[in-house]
Design a protein around this motif. Structure first.
Motif, PDB file in Angstrom:
ATOM      1  N   LYS A 169       1.123   4.083  -2.896  1.00  0.00           N
ATOM      2  CA  LYS A 169       0.935   5.514  -2.601  1.00  0.00           C
ATOM      3  C   LYS A 169       2.092   6.328  -3.167  1.00  0.00           C
ATOM      4  O   LYS A 169       1.888   7.403  -3.741  1.00  0.00           O
ATOM      5  CB  LYS A 169       0.816   5.741  -1.100  1.00  0.00           C
ATOM      6  CG  LYS A 169      -0.532   5.367  -0.523  1.00  0.00           C
ATOM      7  CD  LYS A 169      -0.572   5.649   0.966  1.00  0.00           C
ATOM      8  CE  LYS A 169      -1.909   5.262   1.575  1.00  0.00           C
ATOM      9  NZ  LYS A 169      -1.950   5.501   3.032  1.00  0.00           N
TER      10      LYS A 169
ATOM     11  N   THR B  50       1.746   6.489  -6.903  1.00  0.00           N
ATOM     12  CA  THR B  50       0.668   7.418  -7.234  1.00  0.00           C
ATOM     13  C   THR B  50       1.143   8.854  -7.116  1.00  0.00           C
ATOM     14  O   THR B  50       0.839   9.699  -7.968  1.00  0.00           O
ATOM     15  CB  THR B  50      -0.547   7.172  -6.305  1.00  0.00           C
ATOM     16  OG1 THR B  50      -0.953   5.816  -6.411  1.00  0.00           O
ATOM     17  CG2 THR B  50      -1.711   8.069  -6.651  1.00  0.00           C
TER      18      THR B  50
ATOM     19  N   ASN C 278       0.835  -1.203   0.000  1.00  0.00           N
ATOM     20  CA  ASN C 278       0.000   0.000   0.000  1.00  0.00           C
ATOM     21  C   ASN C 278       0.869   1.253   0.000  1.00  0.00           C
ATOM     22  O   ASN C 278       0.612   2.205  -0.740  1.00  0.00           O
ATOM     23  CB  ASN C 278      -0.943  -0.020   1.210  1.00  0.00           C
ATOM     24  CG  ASN C 278      -2.014   1.034   1.127  1.00  0.00           C
ATOM     25  OD1 ASN C 278      -2.340   1.512   0.054  1.00  0.00           O
ATOM     26  ND2 ASN C 278      -2.565   1.397   2.268  1.00  0.00           N
ATOM     27  N   GLU C 279       1.902   1.266   0.834  1.00  0.00           N
ATOM     28  CA  GLU C 279       2.825   2.410   0.873  1.00  0.00           C
ATOM     29  C   GLU C 279       3.527   2.587  -0.477  1.00  0.00           C
ATOM     30  O   GLU C 279       3.677   3.705  -0.965  1.00  0.00           O
ATOM     31  CB  GLU C 279       3.860   2.234   1.990  1.00  0.00           C
ATOM     32  CG  GLU C 279       3.316   2.402   3.382  1.00  0.00           C
ATOM     33  CD  GLU C 279       2.755   3.794   3.631  1.00  0.00           C
ATOM     34  OE1 GLU C 279       3.369   4.779   3.181  1.00  0.00           O
ATOM     35  OE2 GLU C 279       1.681   3.879   4.251  1.00  0.00           O
TER      36      GLU C 279
END
Length: 170
Positions: free
Chosen positions: A131, A134, A127-128
Motif C-alpha cells: 500500500k 502504491t 500488504n501495508e
C-alpha cells in the motif's frame, strides 16, 4: 494460498477425528468386555451363595463335595476377578493414551495456530508495504503529470510570446 491452507486444516481435522473415533470405539469395546466380566462375576457369586447353603450331608450338614464345589466356584470368582483387573488395566491404558493424544493434539494445534498467526501477520505487513509503495508510485505519477502540464504551459506561453514578437516585426 488460503485455499490449500483451508484444505490442509480440513484434512488434518478429519484425520484426527477418525483417530479419536477408533480409539473411542476400542475404549467402548473394552468397557463392554469389563461389564460382561462383572456380570459373569455377579452370576458366579450367586452360584457361590447357593453352594454355601447346599447341605447334602446327613442331618443337613455340608459334605466334602459341597465344600469342594463352593471352593471351585470361589476359585472361578477369583480367576474372573484377575481377568477383570487385567482388563481394567487395559482400559486405563486406553484412557491414558487418549489423554496423551489429546495433549499432543492440543500442542500441535497451538503450534499450528501460532504459525497461522505469524503467516497472517507477515501477509498484513507485506500488504501495508505494498500500500505504501502504491501511494508513492501514485504520488510520483501525479508529480510527473503536473510537470508535463507545466512544461506544456511554458511551451504554449513561449510559442505565443514568440508568435506575438514575430507578428510585431512583420
Amino acid at each position: 494460498m488460503i485455499r490449500p491452507l483451508l484444505l490442509f486444516i480440513c484434512l488434518s481435522t478429519t484425520i484426527n477425528a477418525l483417530a479419536v473415533q477408533s480409539d473411542t470405539s476400542a475404549y467402548q469395546v473394552q468397557r463392554l468386555k469389563i461389564n460382561a466380566l462383572l456380570a459373569e462375576r455377579s452370576a458366579k457369586f450367586g452360584q457361590y451363595d447357593l453352594s454355601l447353603s447346599a447341605r447334602t450331608g446327613i442331618f443337613g450338614l455340608q459334605t466334602k463335595n459341597d465344600l469342594k464345589n463352593s471352593n471351585e466356584i470361589l476359585r472361578g470368582i477369583i480367576l474372573n476377578d484377575n481377568n477383570i483387573f487385567r482388563e481394567l488395566k487395559v482400559l486405563m491404558n486406553y484412557k491414558d493414551q487418549e489423554v496423551q493424544q489429546v495433549q499432543t493434539n492440543a500442542g500441535n494445534n497451538a503450534k499450528r495456530i501460532e504459525s497461522y498467526m505469524q503467516a497472517i501477520k507477515k501477509l498484513q505487513d507485506q500488504n501495508e508495504e505494498l500500500k505504501k509503495k502504491t501511494a508513492v508510485i501514485a504520488a510520483e505519477k501525479n508529480t510527473e503529470t503536473y510537470s508535463i502540464l507545466f512544461l506544456i504551459l511554458i511551451i504554449i506561453t513561449g510559442g505565443l510570446f514568440f508568435y506575438s514578437k514575430l507578428r510585431k516585426k512583420a
